[in-house]
Design a protein around this motif. Structure first.
Motif, PDB file in Angstrom:
ATOM      1  N   GLY A 107       0.806  -1.178   0.092  1.00 13.85           N
ATOM      2  CA  GLY A 107       0.206   0.026  -0.107  1.00 13.85           C
ATOM      3  C   GLY A 107       0.870   1.360   0.166  1.00 13.85           C
ATOM      4  N   LYS A 108       2.100   1.391   0.121  1.00 13.70           N
ATOM      5  CA  LYS A 108       3.200   2.514   0.105  1.00 13.70           C
ATOM      6  C   LYS A 108       3.529   2.545  -0.967  1.00 13.70           C
ATOM      7  CE  LYS A 108       6.834   4.612   2.717  1.00 13.70           C
ATOM      8  NZ  LYS A 108       6.158   5.859   2.589  1.00 13.70           N
ATOM      9  N   ASP A 137       5.738  14.177  -5.290  1.00 18.52           N
ATOM     10  CA  ASP A 137       4.839  14.059  -4.158  1.00 18.52           C
ATOM     11  C   ASP A 137       5.105  12.481  -3.338  1.00 18.52           C
ATOM     12  OD1 ASP A 137       1.975  14.402  -3.251  1.00 18.52           O
ATOM     13  OD2 ASP A 137       1.615  12.352  -3.681  1.00 18.52           O
ATOM     14  N   ILE A 138       5.682  11.832  -4.069  1.00 18.94           N
ATOM     15  CA  ILE A 138       6.178  10.546  -3.464  1.00 18.94           C
ATOM     16  C   ILE A 138       7.239  10.744  -2.507  1.00 18.94           C
ATOM     17  CG2 ILE A 138       7.278   8.303  -3.763  1.00 18.94           C
ATOM     18  CD1 ILE A 138       5.768   8.301  -6.682  1.00 18.94           C
ATOM     19  N   ALA A 139       8.082  11.419  -2.553  1.00 17.19           N
ATOM     20  CA  ALA A 139       9.257  11.776  -1.675  1.00 17.19           C
ATOM     21  C   ALA A 139       8.448  12.674  -0.578  1.00 17.19           C
ATOM     22  CB  ALA A 139      10.053  12.769  -2.301  1.00 17.19           C
ATOM     23  N   ALA A 140       7.270  13.154  -0.624  1.00 19.10           N
ATOM     24  CA  ALA A 140       6.577  13.966   0.551  1.00 19.10           C
ATOM     25  C   ALA A 140       5.686  12.902   1.374  1.00 19.10           C
ATOM     26  CB  ALA A 140       5.840  15.029   0.304  1.00 19.10           C
ATOM     27  N   GLY A 141       5.748  11.613   1.037  1.00 16.40           N
ATOM     28  CA  GLY A 141       4.957  10.619   1.542  1.00 16.40           C
ATOM     29  C   GLY A 141       3.600  10.008   0.696  1.00 16.40           C
ATOM     30  N   ALA A 235      -8.374   4.547   0.930  1.00 19.99           N
ATOM     31  CA  ALA A 235      -7.790   5.534   0.196  1.00 19.99           C
ATOM     32  C   ALA A 235      -6.977   6.285   1.085  1.00 19.99           C
ATOM     33  CB  ALA A 235      -8.721   6.445  -0.450  1.00 19.99           C
ATOM     34  N   PRO A 236      -6.079   7.206   0.535  1.00 20.61           N
ATOM     35  CA  PRO A 236      -5.527   6.918  -0.866  1.00 20.61           C
ATOM     36  C   PRO A 236      -4.611   5.720  -1.277  1.00 20.61           C
ATOM     37  CG  PRO A 236      -3.932   8.551   0.456  1.00 20.61           C
ATOM     38  CD  PRO A 236      -5.128   8.014   1.376  1.00 20.61           C
ATOM     39  N   LYS A 237      -4.918   5.438  -2.231  1.00 21.99           N
ATOM     40  CA  LYS A 237      -4.418   4.228  -2.761  1.00 21.99           C
ATOM     41  C   LYS A 237      -4.150   4.313  -4.539  1.00 21.99           C
ATOM     42  CE  LYS A 237      -8.507   1.308  -3.165  1.00 21.99           C
ATOM     43  NZ  LYS A 237      -9.267   0.339  -2.549  1.00 21.99           N
ATOM     44  N   THR A 238      -2.883   3.799  -4.991  1.00 29.72           N
ATOM     45  CA  THR A 238      -2.819   3.496  -6.112  1.00 29.72           C
ATOM     46  C   THR A 238      -2.306   2.214  -6.774  1.00 29.72           C
ATOM     47  OG1 THR A 238      -0.438   4.301  -6.144  1.00 29.72           O
ATOM     48  CG2 THR A 238      -2.100   6.089  -6.361  1.00 29.72           C
TER      49      THR A 238
END
Length: 384
Positions: A107-108, A137-141, A235-238
């Protein structure tokens, strides 16, 4: 500012280049669409990309070659858009690139990779290029997706009820007015994979839903697919083709005997409609505004409407934003925001710790001359 947005989605069928005049007026961001051109990948490049995408594995030499070839293809699309849509007056290019891997574990999201070296675009157009939107955005978690959520929230602000923006590409994602946004699961990814596989490579997708229309939903297969743990994640999830690919479908089909291709594709179409409808209901949506290639599948749209009785399902064209160009316009907006020093994310949508100014900037032929930073972020999007 006149901006060209470049986008190729998870279906990797073509590069869409949309041009727009964008400007900050009061508390709004005004967008005047100038049109879209679309450039298909040549057959050789598309075949090479298909081999490289999950679950395929390729050597780094092939990754390098793809990065260059995709960059050149994006550059050609940008040059054409500048010439045909902007009369050579474009000022900025915003390139999403081609996603080839989205690294998700439990999930991360740990990383993401979009190919299409922006230096080729800057060299061909002479314009500065904003690219690599997702990693910040990924670097910001955050999940690094869905990034169109900010545009959806600005665009639909003030609309009555609970409007839900839905994109039906290879993967389906939605945005609700409270900022909730996530990938619901496959839109066309599994349908396309099945159409390609069952036709021996002759078909890239189920044109007009013709195969699904001749089939019937196979309940046991549908139940197996719906049991995937992804749908129960909060959510949130991708997600992406790292999960939903042809090997995944083969596993689901194991032990079911030989099913007609039409029944498999009808079932996959039903899976998309069901999982999207479940997500819409979870957000309390009273209206669905859809865009993306999936809206051209009438069987999918009918199934979605049937799964959402009492909920209006319409396309973004009806609200003035061309459905086939929406994501390209969205990245034009994100590039404009970056050029003005404004964040392009909503933490409620991606799960990030804070909003971020997105992307990396490649200077154009005249060096890097960005406008002065904007004093405040817009709170609404106005279409002219």
């Amino acid at each position: 500012m006149r901006v060209i947005g470049l986008m190729s989605g998870t279906s990797y069928d073509a590069i869409d280049a949309a041009a727009a005049d964008l400007g900050l007026v009061g508390d709004g961001l005004v967008l005047r669409p100038l049109g879209m051109v679309s450039e298909r990948y040549d057959d050789e490049l598309r075949a090479s990309l298909a081999v490289a995408l999950p679950p395929g594995t390729v050597p780094m030499a092939e990754v390098c070659r793809l990065d260059t070839r995709i960059g050149r293809a994006f550059a050609a699309a940008a040059v054409r858009a500048d010439r045909e849509l902007c009369s050579g007056q474009a000022e900025l290019v915003a390139s999403h690139g081609q996603t080839v891997y989205h690294w998700v574990d439990r999930g991360k999201v740990h990383g993401t990779l979009q190919l299409g070296q922006p230096a080729w675009i800057a060299e061909a157009t002479g314009l500065p290029v904003v690219a690599d939107f997702r990693p910040r955005d990924i670097a910001a978690g955050g999940q690094g997706a869905p990034l169109v959520s900010l545009v959806d929230l600005l665009w639909l602000r003030g609309r009555p009820g609970t409007p839900v923006a839905l994109n039906l590409g290879g993967i389906a994602n939605l945005t609700a007015p409270d900022g909730t946004a996530f990938d619901t699961g496959p839109a066309c990814a599994l349908i396309d994979a099945a159409a390609h596989g069952f036709s021996g490579g002759r078909l890239a997708y189920d044109l007009d839903g013709a195969l699904a229309a001749r089939g019937h939903v196979h309940q046991e297969l549908l139940d197996r697919l719906l049991a995937d743990p992804y749908y129960a994640l909060p959510a949130p999830k991708t997600t992406g083709k790292e999960l939903f690919h042809i090997g995944y479908l083969h596993q689901a089909l194991a032990g079911l005997g030989t099913l007609p291709a039409e029944d498999v594709i009808a079932t996959l179409t039903g899976l998309t409609a069901r999982t999207v409808a479940d997500a819409v209901r979870a957000t309390g949506g009273t209206e669905v505004i859809a865009s993306g290639g999936g809206i051209r599948n009438p069987v999918l749209m009918r199934m979605l409407g049937d799964a959402l009785p009492g909920v209006a399902v319409r396309t973004s064209d009806e609200l003035g934003l061309p459905a086939q160009a929406k994501e390209a316009y969205a990245f034009a907006v994100l590039g404009f925001l970056t050029a003005h020093g404004l964040p392009g994310t909503v933490p409620a949508s991606t799960g990030a710790r804070h909003p971020s100014v997105l992307g990396s900037v490649t200077p154009g032929r005249g060096g890097l001359r960005l406008p002065p930073p904007a004093e405040r972020a817009p709170v609404r999007l106005v279409l002219e």
